[in-house]
Design an enzyme around this catalytic site. Structure first.
Site, mmCIF file in Angstrom:
data_model
loop_
_atom_site.group_PDB
_atom_site.id
_atom_site.type_symbol
_atom_site.label_atom_id
_atom_site.label_comp_id
_atom_site.label_asym_id
_atom_site.label_seq_id
_atom_site.Cartn_x
_atom_site.Cartn_y
_atom_site.Cartn_z
ATOM 1 N N HIS A 124 0.846 -1.183 0.000
ATOM 2 C CA HIS A 124 0.000 0.000 0.000
ATOM 3 C C HIS A 124 0.888 1.242 0.000
ATOM 4 C CE1 HIS A 124 0.939 -1.023 4.183
ATOM 5 N NE2 HIS A 124 0.820 0.269 4.474
ATOM 6 N N THR A 148 1.863 4.616 -4.147
ATOM 7 C CA THR A 148 2.829 4.535 -5.248
ATOM 8 C C THR A 148 3.934 3.535 -4.919
ATOM 9 O OG1 THR A 148 4.014 6.428 -4.288
ATOM 10 C CG2 THR A 148 2.492 6.891 -6.100
ATOM 11 N N ARG A 149 4.463 2.912 -5.963
ATOM 12 C CA ARG A 149 5.654 2.072 -5.874
ATOM 13 C C ARG A 149 6.531 2.356 -7.090
ATOM 14 N NH1 ARG A 149 4.192 1.362 -1.520
ATOM 15 N NH2 ARG A 149 4.102 -0.501 -0.215
ATOM 16 N N LYS A 163 6.383 12.228 -1.699
ATOM 17 C CA LYS A 163 6.573 11.020 -0.896
ATOM 18 C C LYS A 163 8.056 10.670 -0.838
ATOM 19 C CE LYS A 163 5.433 6.068 -0.861
ATOM 20 N NZ LYS A 163 4.742 4.980 -1.602
ATOM 21 N N HIS A 201 15.013 3.222 3.053
ATOM 22 C CA HIS A 201 15.000 1.844 2.546
ATOM 23 C C HIS A 201 15.808 1.002 3.523
ATOM 24 C CE1 HIS A 201 14.598 -1.393 -0.252
ATOM 25 N NE2 HIS A 201 15.879 -1.427 -0.584
ATOM 26 N N CYS A 232 4.327 0.573 6.821
ATOM 27 C CA CYS A 232 4.213 -0.688 6.088
ATOM 28 C C CYS A 232 5.323 -1.619 6.573
ATOM 29 C CB CYS A 232 4.250 -0.479 4.576
ATOM 30 S SG CYS A 232 5.874 -0.146 3.889
ATOM 31 N N LYS A 248 7.189 -4.273 -7.913
ATOM 32 C CA LYS A 248 7.275 -4.053 -9.359
ATOM 33 C C LYS A 248 7.270 -5.340 -10.159
ATOM 34 C CE LYS A 248 11.199 -2.046 -8.351
ATOM 35 N NZ LYS A 248 11.432 -2.615 -6.993
#
Length: 368
Positions: free
Chosen positions: A45, A48-49, A258, A262, A306, A339
């Site tokens: 969620h 965007t990815r 956003k 990582h 997330c 992706k």
């Protein structure tokens, strides 16, 4: 007991794609999810990815993501909805670092188009971005944005013929001869093959797996120069700002810019994760990105938690259970899998139907 050819447990990125491809082939498939996807409680969620082709993690990922581009386009046309926006992508960091160096290696290995840019060239072309002078960028034209909730909904909505049971949690499974018995909080089912694509809950179903679940926070900030972050002025961007330290960002699609780190998140239990984002977390992210995104000076507009499900080497796991060949393990993707999900769904259907895939999956075999 109701029986199926295949049961798919977990209908996030990988599971939704898998049931879609099984349904297209006429397989009697049951999909189970403890929530009602698309939802905001797992790893798929956040609006965007990123999708990118010159894959810095390893050149072996490139053929798989190239197939994903094709399948996302086909699904978008079938669903009559936009699932992908091409913005280009910049991988930024030291010339020999993991991000810029790895992206260049993948691009050269697979003869992909790219441009190598200095820090000054990046800033001139994309004024919102301010790399340090010792950084370079690899600009790849095909990179862009996937809309994850829309992608999952499209896969599930067009899995015609599949039985999809939402709000039904898998409690356990038992391999019996050549079949599998599956028990949920509502019923018991049988199947010839079981696909476990439960993401952050996979370790609960296969406790021997060396997986860890990592809490990640996504942030949207207002900018003092919104015009600089428009998609035509700002590609997706991924930064190596220190050895083994990364963050990434998106253009402003109308609800702020956003950004997110990582990795470096807290190790958590997916059933007990803290979904409240603290003021110190917001301030910490804004402080981190300030030297590189100097116009990102506005307030935090939104933040969402997330999860990553990490393998020890951060490569995927797509393989048979080592003791039960009728059980396929899919989806611990260490924070970089969405992706690929359209292609992985097809790979899963091939593995179940034919016992093999046309892709080299050696990097993703069970290896512990």
């Amino acid at each position: 007991m109701k029986t199926f050819d295949v049961i798919v447990a977990g209908l996030g990125a990988m599971g939704s794609a898998a049931v879609y491809h099984f349904a297209k082939r006429g397989v009697r498939v049951l999909g189970l999810d403890q929530f009602h996807p698309p939802h905001a409680l797992g790893s798929s969620h956040g609006q965007t990815r990123i999708i990118r082709e010159a894959y810095f993690e390893h050149p072996a990922y490139v053929p798989l993501v190239q197939r994903a581009y094709v399948l996302w386009d086909e699904l978008s046309r079938e669903a009559n909805t936009e699932l992908f926006m091409q913005t280009g992508g910049l991988m930024i960091g030291p010339p020999q670092g993991a991000v810029a160096g790895g992206a260049r290696l993948s691009a050269e290995t697979h003869r992909l188009p790219f441009e190598a840019l200095s820090a000054d060239q990046i800033h001139r072309r994309f004024p919102a971005l301010q790399p340090a002078q010792d950084m370079v960028g690899i600009l790849e034209p095909r990179a862009g944005i996937l809309f994850p909730e829309k992608c999952i909904a499209a896969h599930l909505d067009h899995a015609r013929g599949a039985q999809l049971n939402y709000d039904e949690r898998l409690l356990g499974w038992k391999a019996e001869g050549s079949s599998v018995q599956v028990t949920t909080n509502k019923d018991t089912y049988g199947c010839s093959q079981l696909v476990l694509s439960a993401g952050s809950w996979l370790k609960q179903l296969v406790p021997s797996l060396p997986l860890v679940v990592e809490r990640q926070v996504l942030f949207w900030f207002a900018s003092s120069r919104r015009d600089l972050f428009r998609p035509h002025m700002c590609p997706i961007h991924l930064w190596e700002h220190g050895p083994g330290r990364y963050f990434y960002g998106f253009p402003d699609l109308g609800n702020g810019v956003k950004v997110a780190g990582h990795h470096e998140g807290q190790i958590v239990d997916p059933d007990k994760i803290n979904r409240t984002v603290s003021r110190s977390e917001i301030d910490g992210m804004q402080h981190l990105v300030a030297p590189f995104l100097p116009a990102l000076t506005g307030p935090c507009l939104e933040s969402v938690v997330c999860m990553y499900t990490n393998t020890p080497d951060t490569n995927f796991l797509i393989d048979r259970h080592p003791a039960h060949s009728q059980v396929l393990l899919v989806s611990p993707c260490s924070g970089h899998g969405f992706k690929f999900s359209a292609a992985i769904g097809e790979v899963v259907a091939d593995l179940v139907a034919n016992g093999r895939s046309s892709f080299d999956l050696s990097l993703f075999r069970f290896r512990w």
